[in-house]
Design a protein around this motif. Structure first.
Motif, PDB file in Angstrom:
ATOM      1  N   PHE A   1      39.175 -44.386 -43.775  1.00  0.00           N
ATOM      2  CA  PHE A   1      38.318 -45.553 -43.660  1.00  0.00           C
ATOM      3  C   PHE A   1      36.863 -45.148 -43.846  1.00  0.00           C
ATOM      4  O   PHE A   1      36.496 -43.973 -43.727  1.00  0.00           O
ATOM      5  CB  PHE A   1      38.493 -46.227 -42.289  1.00  0.00           C
ATOM      6  N   THR A   2      36.042 -46.151 -44.123  1.00  0.00           N
ATOM      7  CA  THR A   2      34.595 -45.987 -44.174  1.00  0.00           C
ATOM      8  C   THR A   2      33.979 -46.990 -43.214  1.00  0.00           C
ATOM      9  O   THR A   2      34.344 -48.163 -43.227  1.00  0.00           O
ATOM     10  CB  THR A   2      34.051 -46.225 -45.592  1.00  0.00           C
ATOM     11  N   LYS A   3      33.082 -46.536 -42.369  1.00  0.00           N
ATOM     12  CA  LYS A   3      32.361 -47.432 -41.454  1.00  0.00           C
ATOM     13  C   LYS A   3      31.036 -47.774 -42.123  1.00  0.00           C
ATOM     14  O   LYS A   3      30.268 -46.895 -42.531  1.00  0.00           O
ATOM     15  CB  LYS A   3      32.128 -46.729 -40.110  1.00  0.00           C
ATOM     16  N   MET A   4      30.747 -49.073 -42.225  1.00  0.00           N
ATOM     17  CA  MET A   4      29.537 -49.535 -42.893  1.00  0.00           C
ATOM     18  C   MET A   4      28.899 -50.636 -42.068  1.00  0.00           C
ATOM     19  O   MET A   4      29.562 -51.283 -41.247  1.00  0.00           O
ATOM     20  CB  MET A   4      29.854 -50.042 -44.308  1.00  0.00           C
ATOM     21  N   GLU A   5      27.605 -50.858 -42.291  1.00  0.00           N
ATOM     22  CA  GLU A   5      26.912 -51.938 -41.595  1.00  0.00           C
ATOM     23  C   GLU A   5      25.872 -52.586 -42.500  1.00  0.00           C
ATOM     24  O   GLU A   5      25.252 -51.931 -43.330  1.00  0.00           O
ATOM     25  CB  GLU A   5      26.267 -51.433 -40.291  1.00  0.00           C
ATOM     26  N   GLY A   6      25.727 -53.908 -42.302  1.00  0.00           N
ATOM     27  CA  GLY A   6      24.670 -54.663 -42.957  1.00  0.00           C
ATOM     28  C   GLY A   6      23.819 -55.291 -41.877  1.00  0.00           C
ATOM     29  O   GLY A   6      24.276 -56.207 -41.179  1.00  0.00           O
ATOM     30  N   ILE A   7      22.655 -54.763 -41.654  1.00  0.00           N
ATOM     31  CA  ILE A   7      21.730 -55.108 -40.564  1.00  0.00           C
ATOM     32  C   ILE A   7      22.437 -55.250 -39.219  1.00  0.00           C
ATOM     33  O   ILE A   7      22.206 -56.175 -38.446  1.00  0.00           O
ATOM     34  CB  ILE A   7      20.838 -56.336 -40.876  1.00  0.00           C
TER      35      ILE A   7
ATOM     36  N   TYR B   1      31.568 -53.126 -39.901  1.00  0.00           N
ATOM     37  CA  TYR B   1      32.990 -53.291 -40.136  1.00  0.00           C
ATOM     38  C   TYR B   1      33.611 -51.969 -40.564  1.00  0.00           C
ATOM     39  O   TYR B   1      32.928 -51.054 -41.035  1.00  0.00           O
ATOM     40  CB  TYR B   1      33.245 -54.343 -41.228  1.00  0.00           C
ATOM     41  N   ILE B   2      34.931 -51.901 -40.397  1.00  0.00           N
ATOM     42  CA  ILE B   2      35.748 -50.804 -40.899  1.00  0.00           C
ATOM     43  C   ILE B   2      36.236 -51.215 -42.283  1.00  0.00           C
ATOM     44  O   ILE B   2      36.824 -52.289 -42.442  1.00  0.00           O
ATOM     45  CB  ILE B   2      36.943 -50.559 -39.962  1.00  0.00           C
ATOM     46  N   TYR B   3      36.001 -50.367 -43.285  1.00  0.00           N
ATOM     47  CA  TYR B   3      36.349 -50.698 -44.673  1.00  0.00           C
ATOM     48  C   TYR B   3      37.479 -49.804 -45.157  1.00  0.00           C
ATOM     49  O   TYR B   3      37.457 -48.585 -44.941  1.00  0.00           O
ATOM     50  CB  TYR B   3      35.127 -50.542 -45.590  1.00  0.00           C
ATOM     51  N   ILE B   4      38.457 -50.426 -45.825  1.00  0.00           N
ATOM     52  CA  ILE B   4      39.564 -49.666 -46.392  1.00  0.00           C
ATOM     53  C   ILE B   4      39.836 -50.141 -47.818  1.00  0.00           C
ATOM     54  O   ILE B   4      39.572 -51.291 -48.163  1.00  0.00           O
ATOM     55  CB  ILE B   4      40.848 -49.775 -45.554  1.00  0.00           C
TER      56      ILE B   4
ATOM     57  N   ILE C   1      37.408 -54.976 -42.958  1.00  0.00           N
ATOM     58  CA  ILE C   1      37.323 -55.591 -44.283  1.00  0.00           C
ATOM     59  C   ILE C   1      38.053 -54.696 -45.280  1.00  0.00           C
ATOM     60  O   ILE C   1      37.853 -53.470 -45.293  1.00  0.00           O
ATOM     61  CB  ILE C   1      35.857 -55.812 -44.710  1.00  0.00           C
ATOM     62  N   ALA C   2      38.895 -55.307 -46.087  1.00  0.00           N
ATOM     63  CA  ALA C   2      39.701 -54.558 -47.046  1.00  0.00           C
ATOM     64  C   ALA C   2      39.397 -54.992 -48.468  1.00  0.00           C
ATOM     65  O   ALA C   2      39.118 -56.167 -48.729  1.00  0.00           O
ATOM     66  CB  ALA C   2      41.185 -54.755 -46.752  1.00  0.00           C
ATOM     67  N   LEU C   3      39.481 -54.018 -49.366  1.00  0.00           N
ATOM     68  CA  LEU C   3      39.324 -54.267 -50.797  1.00  0.00           C
ATOM     69  C   LEU C   3      40.710 -54.338 -51.420  1.00  0.00           C
ATOM     70  O   LEU C   3      41.540 -53.449 -51.215  1.00  0.00           O
ATOM     71  CB  LEU C   3      38.521 -53.136 -51.442  1.00  0.00           C
ATOM     72  N   GLU C   4      40.969 -55.421 -52.159  1.00  0.00           N
ATOM     73  CA  GLU C   4      42.231 -55.568 -52.883  1.00  0.00           C
ATOM     74  C   GLU C   4      41.941 -55.895 -54.335  1.00  0.00           C
ATOM     75  O   GLU C   4      40.819 -56.264 -54.700  1.00  0.00           O
ATOM     76  CB  GLU C   4      43.076 -56.690 -52.272  1.00  0.00           C
ATOM     77  N   ASN C   5      42.962 -55.761 -55.181  1.00  0.00           N
ATOM     78  CA  ASN C   5      42.848 -56.207 -56.561  1.00  0.00           C
ATOM     79  C   ASN C   5      42.882 -57.735 -56.614  1.00  0.00           C
ATOM     80  O   ASN C   5      43.431 -58.384 -55.733  1.00  0.00           O
ATOM     81  CB  ASN C   5      43.997 -55.651 -57.401  1.00  0.00           C
TER      82      ASN C   5
END
Length: 279
Positions: free
Chosen positions: A3-9, A13-16, A46-50
């Motif tokens: 996973f990647t932990k990211m933030e916007g201000i 969220y945890i990103y996969i 939050i997840a990235l899908e096709n």
């Protein structure tokens, strides 16, 4: 699970990368890893899908495991996630979300993604689009009652539901009213609650109670809903700085669309050592 932990201000969220659908979005597991003491700690996952239609698809889940339609801060970070992981070399990206198509233009400094501008689409002030139980087509500075207490606010949908309440000064406690309004029968699918102080016609201060997550440091869709509500109530001009607990967002209303600009940052990368979360 990597996973990647990211933030916007501060909206974190945890990103996969879930393009191969290895992760089944189990609500209990999402709640577990979102916990700030026993898990990774986040406002959700939050997840990235096709996508069959666009560059990618976004799936967004709150800290309680419930699925949301969209997250404005989250989609900026998701676009950075895709670019940083070399899943695309495009800086103009189109995403499929449960709130519809969203367009993201990445901002690069010295070859690194530092933020993005998002076309957040066309907002709606129709109460049926939230939905909201109300005796008129719109609730603009309208009165509604929760638990015997009267409130006044403007109901806005930006793909997810918001009730924006302007106050003379930001309250110290938003949990009591935020929780009650979120879970009231007035909003059958729950609601995000914004408490807003008008500084001047180009500057708003805001605190937000997000459905499924509680108070967060920032909410991109909430900032957009707040700006549109303030425009409808003639409190601001069409470009506004929205100050949240986690930082600032620039929101512009143009040609019927809301455009949001803000930062996106990776905080850390890791692995969840868990065995029973896949199908």
């Amino acid at each position: 699970m990597k996973f990647t932990k990211m933030e916007g201000i501060g909206n974190d969220y945890i990103y996969i990368d879930n393009r191969d659908h290895f992760f089944d979005y189990d609500p209990a597991f999402i709640t577990k890893i979102s916990d700030r003491h026993m898990g990774i700690g986040a406002d959700g996952l939050i997840a990235l899908e096709n996508s069959d239609k666009y560059d990618f698809k976004m799936r967004m889940f709150n800290a309680d495991g419930s699925e949301g339609q969209m997250c404005g801060n989250g989609i900026r970070c998701l676009a950075k996630f895709a670019y940083d992981n070399k899943l695309t070399d495009k800086t103009h990206l189109e995403f499929e979300t449960k709130a519809g198509k969203r367009i993201v233009d990445l901002i690069l400094e010295d070859g690194q993604v530092t933020g993005a501008t998002v076309d957040m689409g066309v907002p709606s002030s129709k109460v049926k689009d939230l939905p909201m139980v109300y005796d008129a087509e719109e609730c603009i500075n309208g009165e509604f009652v929760v638990g015997g207490k009267r409130y006044r606010g403007t109901a806005i949908s930006v793909g997810n539901p918001h009730i924006v309440m302007f106050t003379k000064h930001l309250p110290e406690d938003i949990e009591t009213d935020g929780f009650k309004i979120e879970h009231s029968g007035v909003f059958p699918e729950k609601v995000n609650v914004e408490f807003v102080e008008v500084i001047d016609r180009n500057h708003l201060k805001m605190r937000v109670w997000e459905r499924g997550s509680g108070e967060t440091l920032a909410c991109g869709t909430g900032a957009c809903a707040t700006v549109y509500a303030a425009i409808l109530e003639n409190k601001i001009d069409t470009t506004c700085d929205v100050e949240l607990l986690g930082g600032h967002l620039s929101i512009t209303y143009r040609d019927g669309h809301l455009f949001m600009t803000g930062q996106a940052r990776t905080t850390f990368i890791g692995e969840v050592m868990e065995e029973n979360y896949v199908r």
